[in-house]
Design an enzyme around this catalytic site. Structure first.
Site, PDB file in Angstrom:
ATOM      1  N   ASN A 147      43.372  32.783  39.562  1.00  0.00           N
ATOM      2  CA  ASN A 147      44.390  33.577  40.265  1.00  0.00           C
ATOM      3  C   ASN A 147      43.781  34.599  41.214  1.00  0.00           C
ATOM      4  O   ASN A 147      44.460  35.528  41.638  1.00  0.00           O
ATOM      5  CB  ASN A 147      45.367  34.230  39.267  1.00  0.00           C
ATOM      6  CG  ASN A 147      44.666  35.092  38.234  1.00  0.00           C
ATOM      7  OD1 ASN A 147      43.496  35.408  38.390  1.00  0.00           O
ATOM      8  ND2 ASN A 147      45.382  35.474  37.204  1.00  0.00           N
ATOM      9  N   ARG A 285      42.526  46.952  37.523  1.00  0.00           N
ATOM     10  CA  ARG A 285      42.896  47.404  36.180  1.00  0.00           C
ATOM     11  C   ARG A 285      43.325  48.862  36.253  1.00  0.00           C
ATOM     12  O   ARG A 285      42.673  49.681  36.913  1.00  0.00           O
ATOM     13  CB  ARG A 285      41.722  47.271  35.199  1.00  0.00           C
ATOM     14  CG  ARG A 285      41.475  45.842  34.698  1.00  0.00           C
ATOM     15  CD  ARG A 285      42.660  45.258  33.937  1.00  0.00           C
ATOM     16  NE  ARG A 285      42.453  43.876  33.532  1.00  0.00           N
ATOM     17  CZ  ARG A 285      42.913  42.805  34.181  1.00  0.00           C
ATOM     18  NH1 ARG A 285      43.617  42.940  35.296  1.00  0.00           N
ATOM     19  NH2 ARG A 285      42.699  41.588  33.719  1.00  0.00           N
ATOM     20  N   GLN A 314      49.265  48.214  28.653  1.00  0.00           N
ATOM     21  CA  GLN A 314      50.345  47.305  29.044  1.00  0.00           C
ATOM     22  C   GLN A 314      50.981  46.690  27.814  1.00  0.00           C
ATOM     23  O   GLN A 314      50.238  46.231  26.958  1.00  0.00           O
ATOM     24  CB  GLN A 314      49.797  46.229  29.989  1.00  0.00           C
ATOM     25  CG  GLN A 314      49.396  46.834  31.318  1.00  0.00           C
ATOM     26  CD  GLN A 314      48.980  45.804  32.354  1.00  0.00           C
ATOM     27  OE1 GLN A 314      48.689  46.152  33.480  1.00  0.00           O
ATOM     28  NE2 GLN A 314      48.949  44.553  32.011  1.00  0.00           N
ATOM     29  N   HIS A 333      52.721  44.040  35.959  1.00  0.00           N
ATOM     30  CA  HIS A 333      51.512  43.246  36.230  1.00  0.00           C
ATOM     31  C   HIS A 333      51.892  41.789  36.547  1.00  0.00           C
ATOM     32  O   HIS A 333      52.054  40.975  35.646  1.00  0.00           O
ATOM     33  CB  HIS A 333      50.605  43.306  34.991  1.00  0.00           C
ATOM     34  CG  HIS A 333      49.231  42.813  35.213  1.00  0.00           C
ATOM     35  ND1 HIS A 333      48.218  43.020  34.313  1.00  0.00           N
ATOM     36  CD2 HIS A 333      48.674  42.110  36.221  1.00  0.00           C
ATOM     37  CE1 HIS A 333      47.103  42.470  34.761  1.00  0.00           C
ATOM     38  NE2 HIS A 333      47.366  41.896  35.912  1.00  0.00           N
TER      39      HIS A 333
HETATM   40  P1  NAD Z   1      34.595  38.467  40.271  1.00  0.00           P
HETATM   41  O1  NAD Z   1      33.775  38.393  39.047  1.00  0.00           O
HETATM   42  O2  NAD Z   1      34.522  37.361  41.260  1.00  0.00           O
HETATM   43  O3  NAD Z   1      34.244  39.809  41.072  1.00  0.00           O
HETATM   44  C1  NAD Z   1      33.981  41.010  40.456  1.00  0.00           C
HETATM   45  C2  NAD Z   1      33.020  41.803  41.343  1.00  0.00           C
HETATM   46  O4  NAD Z   1      32.949  43.137  40.832  1.00  0.00           O
HETATM   47  C3  NAD Z   1      31.593  41.250  41.351  1.00  0.00           C
HETATM   48  O5  NAD Z   1      31.205  40.998  42.674  1.00  0.00           O
HETATM   49  C4  NAD Z   1      30.786  42.374  40.717  1.00  0.00           C
HETATM   50  O6  NAD Z   1      29.488  42.482  41.243  1.00  0.00           O
HETATM   51  C5  NAD Z   1      31.628  43.582  41.065  1.00  0.00           C
HETATM   52  N1  NAD Z   1      31.358  44.740  40.222  1.00  0.00           N
HETATM   53  C6  NAD Z   1      31.349  44.805  38.862  1.00  0.00           C
HETATM   54  N2  NAD Z   1      31.029  46.047  38.464  1.00  0.00           N
HETATM   55  C7  NAD Z   1      30.841  46.786  39.579  1.00  0.00           C
HETATM   56  C8  NAD Z   1      30.498  48.130  39.803  1.00  0.00           C
HETATM   57  N3  NAD Z   1      30.249  48.977  38.781  1.00  0.00           N
HETATM   58  N4  NAD Z   1      30.407  48.559  41.083  1.00  0.00           N
HETATM   59  C9  NAD Z   1      30.618  47.713  42.104  1.00  0.00           C
HETATM   60  N5  NAD Z   1      30.961  46.405  41.960  1.00  0.00           N
HETATM   61  C10 NAD Z   1      31.055  45.962  40.695  1.00  0.00           C
HETATM   62  O7  NAD Z   1      36.093  38.688  39.791  1.00  0.00           O
HETATM   63  P2  NAD Z   1      37.458  38.571  40.629  1.00  0.00           P
HETATM   64  O8  NAD Z   1      38.052  37.208  40.467  1.00  0.00           O
HETATM   65  O9  NAD Z   1      37.224  39.085  42.004  1.00  0.00           O
HETATM   66  O10 NAD Z   1      38.370  39.576  39.776  1.00  0.00           O
HETATM   67  C11 NAD Z   1      38.030  40.954  39.726  1.00  0.00           C
HETATM   68  C12 NAD Z   1      38.930  41.688  38.745  1.00  0.00           C
HETATM   69  O11 NAD Z   1      40.267  41.703  39.236  1.00  0.00           O
HETATM   70  C13 NAD Z   1      39.059  41.049  37.352  1.00  0.00           C
HETATM   71  O12 NAD Z   1      37.990  41.356  36.511  1.00  0.00           O
HETATM   72  C14 NAD Z   1      40.360  41.644  36.869  1.00  0.00           C
HETATM   73  O13 NAD Z   1      40.151  42.908  36.266  1.00  0.00           O
HETATM   74  C15 NAD Z   1      41.156  41.829  38.154  1.00  0.00           C
HETATM   75  N6  NAD Z   1      42.231  40.795  38.268  1.00  0.00           N
HETATM   76  C16 NAD Z   1      43.532  41.214  38.289  1.00  0.00           C
HETATM   77  C17 NAD Z   1      44.547  40.271  38.347  1.00  0.00           C
HETATM   78  C18 NAD Z   1      46.000  40.676  38.430  1.00  0.00           C
HETATM   79  O14 NAD Z   1      46.870  39.862  38.121  1.00  0.00           O
HETATM   80  N7  NAD Z   1      46.316  41.892  38.845  1.00  0.00           N
HETATM   81  C19 NAD Z   1      44.245  38.906  38.356  1.00  0.00           C
HETATM   82  C20 NAD Z   1      42.906  38.520  38.391  1.00  0.00           C
HETATM   83  C21 NAD Z   1      41.892  39.471  38.316  1.00  0.00           C
END
Ligand code: NAD
Length: 399
Positions: A147, A285, A314, A333
């Site tokens: 997603n 988040r 949540q 959400h």
């Molecule tokens: P991903 O793993 O592709 O990307 C996460 C990125 O965060 C990575 O590039 C990582 O290096 C970076 N990162 C981690 N810690 C960091 C820090 N301290 N400083 C800087 N960068 C940092 O994941 P994604 O698919 O892009 O998803 C990211 C997040 O989005 C998920 O973990 C989730 O919490 C959230 N999400 C929300 C929904 C929603 O429905 N609202 C859905 C999917 C994901």
């Protein structure tokens, strides 16, 4: 034979749908980086059906029961004596979605001695105490990429909605008004603005790509720097710290996971380094932000708007201040659980279960914790530790 507990959100208040607005959804076979969409051996649902609520059962019952397993599906996950707590004692697998998370705290691990696998149907496994998972040797997996693009679309919508003042203008129509001045007194174009993403992973990079055609200057911060070719293609400015990014940007969007290093990264102190009148979009988040600092920044005008779909905990308590703070564009959400997204993460959940039951390895890119340590995406995007503290407050929604 295994017992599986699947925690899902409630059905629609007027009942589980018998028909849908559209007859189907486009088939997505590959994601932008070439990763294939989930490849289960079969699917017992029609793409586009509501799968994430209790009656949808993620389309898993027929498959699991045919193999002799026991499936318990419930939305009752919080507070004293919840169904989740009652069923944990002999459960081998817990499945839940971040939208309605089964907070798998250390206390719950202690009550679940047979637990082997926790699946996040979707992305973002911070609702599981990952430290406890490592210590108990429990595997945590999620449906990486399922997603990510869905969320990026939502971020683009929320950026435009806030900056152009869409929701208050819509409200004037409902109030039978024609109050153009009221609508436009807070309405701007995004063209020429600077937008920065905290994390340029699957979602963050997609947001940058989606915003580029609007003529914005693009910035990012990530602990992993993007390839030079992408930085050049999108004319990106890289920042190695939050202060530098927020000082440069009119719009900031959070797209990193919640883990001990990112918890409350936006707080009263760091908000001082935002431009006055910045917009903040957080679909990552809720706990990346300090709840009360966001309210104060909107009240003082330090932030011109805040939008997102993620809260902590949540479901958010009914008196959560983000429901009523000024200039917000919050939703429950939902960004990652469109009917389109559900099809992919339900299929991915089944793929993970098929691998688990047949002793095949789960795809590396789906892993968060395995063998007592962070693995796969978990090793790339998380840090060890626990971010579930305070989740017991979710029980207040019921009251
Ligand atoms: P991903 O793993 O592709 O990307 C996460 C990125 O965060 C990575 O590039 C990582 O290096 C970076 N990162 C981690 N810690 C960091 C820090 N301290 N400083 C800087 N960068 C940092 O994941 P994604 O698919 O892009 O998803 C990211 C997040 O989005 C998920 O973990 C989730 O919490 C959230 N999400 C929300 C929904 C929603 O429905 N609202 C859905 C999917 C994901």
């Amino acid at each position: 034979m295994a017992k599986i507990i699947c925690v899902l959100y409630d059905d629609p208040v007027d009942g589980y749908p018998t028909s849908y607005a559209r007859d189907g959804i486009p088939e997505i076979l590959k994601y932008p980086d070439g990763q294939t969409a989930p490849t289960p051996k079969a699917m017992d649902f029609k793409p586009g059906e509501l799968l994430g609520s209790v009656s949808g059962e993620l389309g898993l019952r027929k498959f699991l029961e045919a193999e002799g397993h026991t499936l318990v599906v419930t939305s009752d996950k919080d507070g004293e004596n919840s169904t989740l707590d009652q069923e944990l004692f002999d459960a081998e697998i817990v499945i839940s979605q971040p939208f309605w998370p089964a907070y798998m705290t250390a206390e719950r691990f202690a009550r679940a001695p047979k637990l082997k696998l926790i699946i996040t149907a979707g992305i973002g496994s911070d609702h599981t105490d990952l430290q406890a998972a490592m210590e108990h040797g429990v595997t945590v997996a999620e449906v990486t990429y399922s997603n990510s693009n869905s969320v990026a679309e939502h971020v683009a919508m929320m950026i435009l909605g806030l900056v152009r003042n869409y929701i208050p203008s819509y409200d004037w129509v409902i109030k039978e008004g024609w109050n153009i001045a009221d609508c436009v007194a807070r309405s701007y174009d995004v063209e020429g603005m600077h937008v920065g993403t905290v994390a340029a992973g699957r979602i963050g990079l997609r947001v940058l790509r989606l915003m580029k055609p609007f003529g914005l200057h693009l910035h990012y911060l990530d602990r992993h720097r993007l390839p030079e070719a992408i930085e050049q293609e999108l004319n990106l400015t890289y920042h190695d710290n939050l202060k530098s990014l927020t000082e440069a940007c009119d719009i900031v969007t959070l797209n990193c996971p919640l883990h001990p290093q990112t918890e409350h990264m936006v707080n009263a102190e760091t908000l001082k380094h935002f431009k006055r009148g910045a917009y903040l979009i957080n679909t990552a988040r809720g706990k990346l932000c300090d709840r009360d600092a966001i309210v104060s920044a909107l009240e003082s005008g330090q932030l011109a708007g805040y939008a997102g779909d993620v809260w902590f905990p949540q479901p958010a308590p009914r008196n959560h201040p983000w429901r009523t703070m000024p200039h917000h564009g919050m939703t429950p959400h939902i960004s990652g659980t469109s009917l389109s997204a559900q099809t992919r993460y339900a299929a991915g959940t089944r793929e993970i279960l098929e691998c688990y039951f047949s002793g095949q390895p789960i795809r590396q890119e789906y892993l968060i914790v395995e063998g007592g340590k962070l693995a796969g995406v978990g090793a790339h995007s998380y840090s060890p530790g626990n971010a579930t503290g305070g989740s017991e407050e979710a029980a207040r929604f019921k009251k």
